[in-house]
Write a protein that holds these residues in place. Structure first.
Motif, PDB file in Angstrom:
ATOM      1  N   TYR A 135     -10.755   9.127  18.781  1.00 40.44           N
ATOM      2  CA  TYR A 135     -10.542   9.987  17.620  1.00 40.44           C
ATOM      3  C   TYR A 135      -9.515   9.341  16.686  1.00 40.44           C
ATOM      4  N   LEU A 136      -9.788   9.358  15.398  1.00 39.63           N
ATOM      5  CA  LEU A 136      -8.913   8.731  14.422  1.00 39.63           C
ATOM      6  C   LEU A 136      -7.564   9.436  14.362  1.00 39.63           C
ATOM      7  N   ASN A 137      -6.503   8.678  14.600  1.00 45.37           N
ATOM      8  CA  ASN A 137      -5.128   9.176  14.519  1.00 45.37           C
ATOM      9  C   ASN A 137      -4.844  10.336  15.472  1.00 45.37           C
ATOM     10  N   GLN A 138      -5.602  10.413  16.575  1.00 46.16           N
ATOM     11  CA  GLN A 138      -5.371  11.450  17.581  1.00 46.16           C
ATOM     12  C   GLN A 138      -5.349  10.804  18.969  1.00 46.16           C
ATOM     13  N   PRO A 139      -4.279  10.055  19.270  1.00 43.63           N
ATOM     14  CA  PRO A 139      -4.223   9.304  20.536  1.00 43.63           C
ATOM     15  C   PRO A 139      -4.259  10.200  21.781  1.00 43.63           C
ATOM     16  N   GLU A 140      -3.630  11.385  21.723  1.00 44.93           N
ATOM     17  CA  GLU A 140      -3.621  12.263  22.895  1.00 44.93           C
ATOM     18  C   GLU A 140      -5.024  12.785  23.193  1.00 44.93           C
ATOM     19  N   LEU A 141      -5.745  13.194  22.153  1.00 43.86           N
ATOM     20  CA  LEU A 141      -7.110  13.672  22.347  1.00 43.86           C
ATOM     21  C   LEU A 141      -8.027  12.546  22.796  1.00 43.86           C
ATOM     22  N   THR A 142      -7.795  11.353  22.276  1.00 45.53           N
ATOM     23  CA  THR A 142      -8.588  10.188  22.686  1.00 45.53           C
ATOM     24  C   THR A 142      -8.386   9.897  24.168  1.00 45.53           C
ATOM     25  N   GLU A 143      -7.150   9.941  24.632  1.00 45.84           N
ATOM     26  CA  GLU A 143      -6.857   9.691  26.045  1.00 45.84           C
ATOM     27  C   GLU A 143      -7.480  10.756  26.944  1.00 45.84           C
ATOM     28  N   GLN A 144      -7.568  11.977  26.424  1.00 47.29           N
ATOM     29  CA  GLN A 144      -8.122  13.081  27.207  1.00 47.29           C
ATOM     30  C   GLN A 144      -9.640  13.012  27.295  1.00 47.29           C
ATOM     31  N   LYS A 145     -10.285  12.616  26.217  1.00 44.94           N
ATOM     32  CA  LYS A 145     -11.743  12.662  26.154  1.00 44.94           C
ATOM     33  C   LYS A 145     -12.419  11.331  26.503  1.00 44.94           C
ATOM     34  N   PHE A 146     -11.772  10.205  26.213  1.00 43.64           N
ATOM     35  CA  PHE A 146     -12.353   8.891  26.493  1.00 43.64           C
ATOM     36  C   PHE A 146     -11.666   8.310  27.723  1.00 43.64           C
ATOM     37  N   ILE A 147     -12.348   8.347  28.850  1.00 44.53           N
ATOM     38  CA  ILE A 147     -11.745   7.948  30.124  1.00 44.53           C
ATOM     39  C   ILE A 147     -12.392   6.671  30.642  1.00 44.53           C
ATOM     40  N   CYS A 148     -11.704   6.009  31.559  1.00 48.09           N
ATOM     41  CA  CYS A 148     -12.237   4.783  32.151  1.00 48.09           C
ATOM     42  C   CYS A 148     -13.512   5.084  32.936  1.00 48.09           C
ATOM     43  N   ASN A 149     -14.462   4.193  32.826  1.00 46.90           N
ATOM     44  CA  ASN A 149     -15.739   4.353  33.512  1.00 46.90           C
ATOM     45  C   ASN A 149     -15.605   3.963  34.981  1.00 46.90           C
ATOM     46  N   PRO A 150     -15.630   4.908  35.914  1.00 45.10           N
ATOM     47  CA  PRO A 150     -15.447   4.583  37.334  1.00 45.10           C
ATOM     48  C   PRO A 150     -16.691   3.951  37.961  1.00 45.10           C
TER      49      PRO A 150
END
Length: 249
Positions: free
Chosen positions: A12-27
């Protein structure tokens, strides 16, 4: 439902916390580096191999101790022949207790809410059946085309599920008075089900306490068994002749 592949955005543009929450490492990728996007949608594979969308995980609410997935209710309601669109939300009743409200747009005007309730009773547990249904011509929408839940009209919790039939004897009048006090409602039909007009197990305890002052033989289980004013009054009248002279004060 998670999405991966080269088409997934970086975040998400300029939303690092939301990006970390929604885009996770592929296990599922041994090499690492790729990401999964958490859509927030609940889905399952159907028997024919297609993916069936059930609703949103962030639509989960807790009512009277039960965790309820609103999307699951919407999915079942959406399969009813006359329901075109539906949104289920949790709203506070007049007494402050949370309740499920179903907003729907029907395909045809001639349908009965009672038929819809009976349809749901065959497919969902009682605690997942909305206490109120609101019919709309169309849903209010946000600028991006989604349903604007904040703009949905306030429901009328006080309306009876069945045509008004007033009490006809002192026992029915006493029970109706207790119901109105506990449920914080106006008119009630003697054929309404306590659990279809906002009642639940916690309120049953209050009803039992108030009625047992005049009917000491009444048990809590009796209220679950005879859950309309009419049926409960008949039961009380059959148990003792003294019930006919109950005080309404």
């Amino acid at each position: 439902m998670y999405i991966s592949g080269i088409g997934v955005a970086r975040g998400y543009l300029n939303q690092p916390e939301l990006t970390e929450q929604k885009f996770i490492c592929n296990p599922f990728e041994e090499a690492g580096g790729s990401r999964l996007y958490k859509t927030g949608d609940l889905a399952r594979y159907s028997s024919d191999g297609n993916v069936e969308l059930l609703g949103r995980l962030d639509y989960q609410v807790k009512i009277r101790g039960f965790r309820i997935e609103l999307g699951e209710i919407e999915s079942v309601l959406g399969q009813y022949p006359n329901v075109q669109n539906v949104v289920v939300v949790a709203r506070a009743e007049e007494n402050g207790s949370p309740a499920l409200v179903a907003y729907l747009t029907p395909q045809f005007a001639d349908y009965q809410i009672r038929d819809l309730r009976n349809y749901l009773k065959q497919r969902l547990p009682r605690y997942m059946i909305p206490s109120t249904f609101v019919t709309l011509e169309k849903f209010p929408q946000t600028p991006n085309g989604k349903v604007d839940q904040k703009a949905l009209p306030s429901p009328r919790f006080s309306s009876s599920v069945v045509p008004d039939t007033p009490p006809s004897n002192p026992a029915e009048e006493k029970i109706a008075a207790v119901w109105r006090q506990v449920l914080n409602r106006g008119k009630l039909s003697i054929y309404d089900s306590f659990f279809e007009v906002g009642g639940h197990s916690l309120l049953v305890v209050q009803v039992h306490h108030l009625l047992s002052l005049d009917y000491p033989f009444l048990k809590i289980v009796d209220i679950f068994t005879y859950h309309s004013i009419h049926s409960l009054a008949n039961y009380l009248l059959q148990q003792t002749p003294a019930a006919t002279s109950v005080s309404l004060g």
